[in-house]
Enzyme design. Structure first.
Site, short mmCIF file in Angstrom:
data_model
loop_
_atom_site.label_atom_id
_atom_site.label_comp_id
_atom_site.label_asym_id
_atom_site.label_seq_id
_atom_site.Cartn_x
_atom_site.Cartn_y
_atom_site.Cartn_z
N ARG A 172 -17.46 40.69 -22.52
CA ARG A 172 -18.23 39.83 -23.43
C ARG A 172 -18.94 40.65 -24.52
O ARG A 172 -19.33 40.11 -25.54
CB ARG A 172 -19.25 39.03 -22.61
CG ARG A 172 -19.77 37.84 -23.34
CD ARG A 172 -20.41 36.85 -22.41
NE ARG A 172 -21.73 37.27 -21.99
CZ ARG A 172 -22.51 36.53 -21.19
NH1 ARG A 172 -22.09 35.39 -20.73
NH2 ARG A 172 -23.71 36.95 -20.86
N LEU A 264 -31.39 38.52 -20.87
CA LEU A 264 -32.34 39.00 -19.87
C LEU A 264 -32.45 38.05 -18.67
O LEU A 264 -31.53 37.30 -18.40
CB LEU A 264 -33.69 39.24 -20.56
CG LEU A 264 -33.57 40.12 -21.82
CD1 LEU A 264 -34.93 40.29 -22.49
CD2 LEU A 264 -32.97 41.49 -21.51
N CYS A 297 -27.97 35.58 -13.52
CA CYS A 297 -29.16 35.26 -14.31
C CYS A 297 -29.29 33.77 -14.55
O CYS A 297 -30.38 33.27 -14.84
CB CYS A 297 -29.13 36.03 -15.63
SG CYS A 297 -27.56 35.87 -16.47
N GLU A 471 -24.13 35.36 -26.85
CA GLU A 471 -22.81 35.97 -26.62
C GLU A 471 -21.81 34.85 -26.41
O GLU A 471 -22.15 33.81 -25.85
CB GLU A 471 -22.86 36.89 -25.39
CG GLU A 471 -23.72 38.13 -25.64
CD GLU A 471 -23.65 39.14 -24.50
OE1 GLU A 471 -23.57 38.73 -23.34
OE2 GLU A 471 -23.68 40.35 -24.80
P1 NAD Z 1 -31.84 46.60 -14.78
O1 NAD Z 1 -32.38 45.85 -15.92
O2 NAD Z 1 -32.61 47.80 -14.30
O3 NAD Z 1 -30.34 47.10 -15.08
C1 NAD Z 1 -29.47 46.57 -16.06
C2 NAD Z 1 -28.77 47.71 -16.79
O4 NAD Z 1 -29.73 48.49 -17.48
C3 NAD Z 1 -28.02 48.69 -15.89
O5 NAD Z 1 -26.91 49.21 -16.59
C4 NAD Z 1 -29.04 49.79 -15.71
O6 NAD Z 1 -28.46 51.01 -15.34
C5 NAD Z 1 -29.63 49.86 -17.09
N1 NAD Z 1 -30.96 50.44 -17.19
C6 NAD Z 1 -31.97 50.38 -16.27
N2 NAD Z 1 -33.06 51.02 -16.76
C7 NAD Z 1 -32.74 51.48 -17.99
C8 NAD Z 1 -33.44 52.21 -18.99
N3 NAD Z 1 -34.72 52.59 -18.84
N4 NAD Z 1 -32.80 52.51 -20.13
C9 NAD Z 1 -31.53 52.12 -20.34
N5 NAD Z 1 -30.81 51.44 -19.42
C10 NAD Z 1 -31.41 51.11 -18.27
O7 NAD Z 1 -31.65 45.63 -13.58
P2 NAD Z 1 -31.65 46.02 -12.02
O8 NAD Z 1 -32.82 46.88 -11.68
O9 NAD Z 1 -30.33 46.54 -11.68
O10 NAD Z 1 -31.91 44.62 -11.38
C11 NAD Z 1 -33.26 44.15 -11.30
C12 NAD Z 1 -33.38 42.73 -11.73
O11 NAD Z 1 -32.85 42.56 -13.05
C13 NAD Z 1 -32.59 41.75 -10.92
O12 NAD Z 1 -33.28 41.38 -9.77
C14 NAD Z 1 -32.46 40.62 -11.87
O13 NAD Z 1 -33.63 39.87 -11.85
C15 NAD Z 1 -32.34 41.29 -13.20
N6 NAD Z 1 -30.94 41.38 -13.66
C16 NAD Z 1 -30.52 40.44 -14.52
C17 NAD Z 1 -29.21 40.47 -14.96
C18 NAD Z 1 -28.71 39.45 -15.91
O14 NAD Z 1 -27.53 39.11 -15.85
N7 NAD Z 1 -29.53 38.95 -16.81
C19 NAD Z 1 -28.34 41.44 -14.51
C20 NAD Z 1 -28.80 42.42 -13.63
C21 NAD Z 1 -30.12 42.36 -13.21
#
Ligand code: NAD
Length: 490
Positions: A172, A264, A297, A471
């Site tokens: 996507r 998000l 999400c 998206e």
């Molecule tokens: P996250 O936001 O930490 O991770 C998402 C992506 O961001 C991953 O590729 C991760 O490696 C990257 N990432 C994390 N910290 C980063 C930083 N400081 N700089 C750049 N990239 C970074 O999510 P998570 O910790 O894996 O999951 C926690 C919560 O996030 C879940 O419980 C859920 O609520 C939410 N989440 C939402 C979606 C969605 O589809 N909107 C997807 C995953 C997680």
């Protein structure tokens, strides 16, 4: 597990790409580092993958910058053909890709197959959109000159993808970037890098030129991504993940005034009116609540049922939730996989315990099963009090909290009482009510008598803290295009 299946898993894993993909080359991290990828159904390591450093990140971005000019000059038809070939290859490789995804993400193979179908839909949609990028030509209002408006690729993009839909979220973002003529650096989640690397190999095979798609798995996302955002070399940032990380990246992007798209978190209300078709509502709830073990999400997070039908609906729901078969997603008959990791499992457990402490009743499930891996029992909670954390935070697990309501105004107020605004669901057979309530719900998407809002042809995205931009749909490609106005004097 049968021996045949075990052999198949080993074959798929052995063939999986585990290196960085930069400037059309597969190779190790510059310091030789690797990190482990785990099977969430057992907690055991699956394999190790090259661990990109900040220096590798810069190499990848330099490759994307280097490739940008020539790629922007390719014709729309050429870029469209690359995506049509990708679509075909994804279809041919779907079985192996689904197995690979299941191994690292845990979801049942049937769900992994469905995700590949969705990813193919995105690729196909953007293959079609690539040749439909249009502008405008009009006479000046004063009749003198002419106004020409055209759309050009925004430039190199940083794409950060999550672990819950490792293939469809990659598609996507990368497919519209390619369609628009943008190069990219993709940073997949460390939990699921294998699927994105496999997708990159397919783009390569489909003839996407070297440097156009670069993939850098890493265990140190913050250290790798922040310098890329701040470098001033990228022009676009697209992120899917938590609101907390999205907000941090937005801050980093503000210095360079990057064009950003943010998908998000959510806290979707699921509303069942007394005049709803209850069986259809139950099917919708199963889809949005239980897909990917609730780790989506757009998952129903708060289930509001009108009081006269609450008892009946709760009983039907409890029965359905008791029928899931937990296990490794590769095993036959399994309908519910594990959560992605221990942290996620602990988060879900804490939310359920908090609700129970405050007075919620457990109708089904309620705890971690006694088995290896990061499983959580399918759970139904009734009479969940308004102050329970589970009604205010994203659950990301197979837990359905039920709340009774009395009238339309009350439930609209409850549904909108959240900082999130991604998806909402509404079930009623009354057309006037359907339109009235759908329009009043403050979210980017509304599922009306259906439990899915994901469609490649439609704009996906949220209001409030759920994000910025869209998206998919015609909007999806616009996120990778800049508008240029040429003022012509005649
Ligand atoms: P996250 O936001 O930490 O991770 C998402 C992506 O961001 C991953 O590729 C991760 O490696 C990257 N990432 C994390 N910290 C980063 C930083 N400081 N700089 C750049 N990239 C970074 O999510 P998570 O910790 O894996 O999951 C926690 C919560 O996030 C879940 O419980 C859920 O609520 C939410 N989440 C939402 C979606 C969605 O589809 N909107 C997807 C995953 C997680």
């Amino acid at each position: 597990m049968t021996e045949v299946m075990e052999n198949l898993e080993q074959t798929v894993l052995a063939a999986a790409r585990r290196e960085l993909f930069i400037a059309g080359q597969w190779g190790p991290a510059s310091d030789g580092a690797t990190f482990e990828v785990f099977d969430p159904a057992t907690g055991e390591p699956l394999c190790s993958v090259a661990d990109a450093s900040a220096e590798d990140g810069q190499r990848a971005l330099d490759a994307a910058v280097e490739a940008q000019k020539a790629f922007a000059r390719t014709t729309p038809r050429e870029r469209s053909q690359m995506l049509y070939r990708t679509h075909a290859l994804l279809g041919e490789r779907a079985d192996d890709l689904a197995l690979l995804m299941t191994l690292e993400a845990g979801k049942p193979v049937a769900e992994a197959r469905a995700e590949i179908t969705l990813a193919r839909e995105f690729v196909l949609h953007f293959a079609e959109e690539a040749v439909r990028i249009s502008g405008n030509y009009q006479q000046n209002p004063n009749g003198g000159g002419r106004m020409l408006v055209l759309r050009q690729p925004v430039g190199p993009a940083i794409l950060v993808t999550p672990w819950n839909f490792p293939m469809s979220m990659g598609a996507r973002k990368v497919a519209p970037a390619i369609a628009a003529g943008c190069t990219s650096v993709v940073k997949p989640a460390k939990e699921t890098p294998l699927t994105m690397l496999a997708l990159a190999a397919i783009f390569e095979e489909a003839g996407v030129p070297a440097g156009v798609v670069n993939v850098i798995p890493t265990s140190t996302s913050a250290e790798v991504v922040e310098p890329l955002i701040r470098s001033g070399k990228a022009r676009k940032l697209s992120f899917t993940g938590s609101t907390a990380v999205g907000a941090r990246l937005l801050e980093q992007a503000s210095g360079q005034v990057l064009k950003t798209s943010m998908e998000l978190g959510g806290n979707a209300p699921f509303i069942v009116f007394e005049d709803a078709d209850l069986d259809n509502a139950l099917e919708g709830l199963m889809l949005t609540k239980m897909r990917n073990a609730g780790e989506t999400c757009t998952a129903a997070n708060r289930i509001y049922v009108q009081r006269p039908v609450m008892e009946k609906f709760a009983a039907k729901l409890a029965e359905r939730m008791s029928g899931f078969v937990l296990g490794r997603g590769v095993d036959e008959g399994v309908t519910l996989g594990p959560l992605i990791n221990k942290r996620q499992q602990d988060t879900v457990e804490a939310l359920v315990q908090d609700a129970v402490t405050r007075g919620a009743k457990v109708l089904v499930g309620g705890s971690k099963p006694d088995r290896p891996g990061f499983f959580f029992e399918p759970t139904v909670l009734a009479d969940v009090p308004a102050d329970a954390r589970i009604l205010h935070e994203e659950i990301f697990g197979p837990v359905a909290p039920l709340v009774a309501f009395d009238d339309e105004d009350e439930v609209i107020a409850l549904a909108n009482d959240t900082e999130y605004g991604l998806a909402s669901y509404l079930f009623t057979e009354n057309l006037r009510r359907a339109v009235r309530v759908a329009e009043a719900l403050d979210s980017g998407m509304v599922g009306l008598n259906q439990g899915s809002v994901s469609n490649a042809g439609a704009p996906f995205g949220g209001t409030k803290a759920s994000g910025l931009g869209r998206e998919g749909g015609p909007e999806g490609i616009n996120e990778f295009l800049e508008t240029k106005f040429i003022a012509m004097q005649l």
